[in-house]
Design an enzyme around this catalytic site. Structure first.
Site, short mmCIF file in Angstrom:
data_model
loop_
_atom_site.label_atom_id
_atom_site.label_comp_id
_atom_site.label_asym_id
_atom_site.label_seq_id
_atom_site.Cartn_x
_atom_site.Cartn_y
_atom_site.Cartn_z
N CYS A 98 0.81 -1.21 0.00
CA CYS A 98 0.00 0.00 0.00
C CYS A 98 0.85 1.27 0.00
O CYS A 98 0.35 2.34 -0.33
CB CYS A 98 -0.99 0.00 1.15
SG CYS A 98 -0.29 -0.27 2.76
N HIS A 99 2.14 1.16 0.30
CA HIS A 99 3.01 2.34 0.24
C HIS A 99 3.19 2.81 -1.20
O HIS A 99 3.64 3.93 -1.44
CB HIS A 99 4.37 2.07 0.89
CG HIS A 99 5.21 1.07 0.16
ND1 HIS A 99 4.99 -0.30 0.25
CD2 HIS A 99 6.26 1.23 -0.69
CE1 HIS A 99 5.88 -0.92 -0.51
NE2 HIS A 99 6.65 -0.02 -1.09
#
Length: 104
Positions: free
Chosen positions: A52-53
């Site tokens: 998700c980064h």
């Protein structure tokens, strides 16, 4: 398959050194709920396998990370992206260079 499952599945396609946007991720998962994608990612049960980064705002700004919009978590997101070769200039990523829109 739920929207969350689709989001996580598609996000796993984003390679190291690339980012996608909440909008692109929502669209490829079959939704117009860009903000909903952010809420889904906040609850990511499988980080870092589901990276998700690598999701940023449509204007290239870093966006949130782990439910935070500033602070140490954002610094951590920037550090993770830079370790993958993504350049972050004043909190912004050049989507022309680093964007992955699932059409590649």
């Amino acid at each position: 398959m739920s929207l969350a499952e689709k989001v996580y599945l598609k996000l796993r396609e984003v390679p190291r050194g690339k980012v996608t946007t909440y909008k692109w991720l929502a669209e490829v998962a079959g939704s117009k709920g860009y903000r909903l994608v952010g809420q889904i990612l906040k609850r990511n049960p499988d980080a870092p396998r589901t990276p998700c980064h690598r999701v940023v705002s449509s204007n290239g700004k870093i966006g949130g990370f782990g439910g935070e919009r500033s602070g140490k978590r954002i610094e951590e997101k920037i550090r993770m992206l830079e370790q993958e070769g993504v350049e972050v200039e004043k909190g912004v990523i050049d989507l022309e260079q680093y964007g992955f829109d699932f059409k590649e």
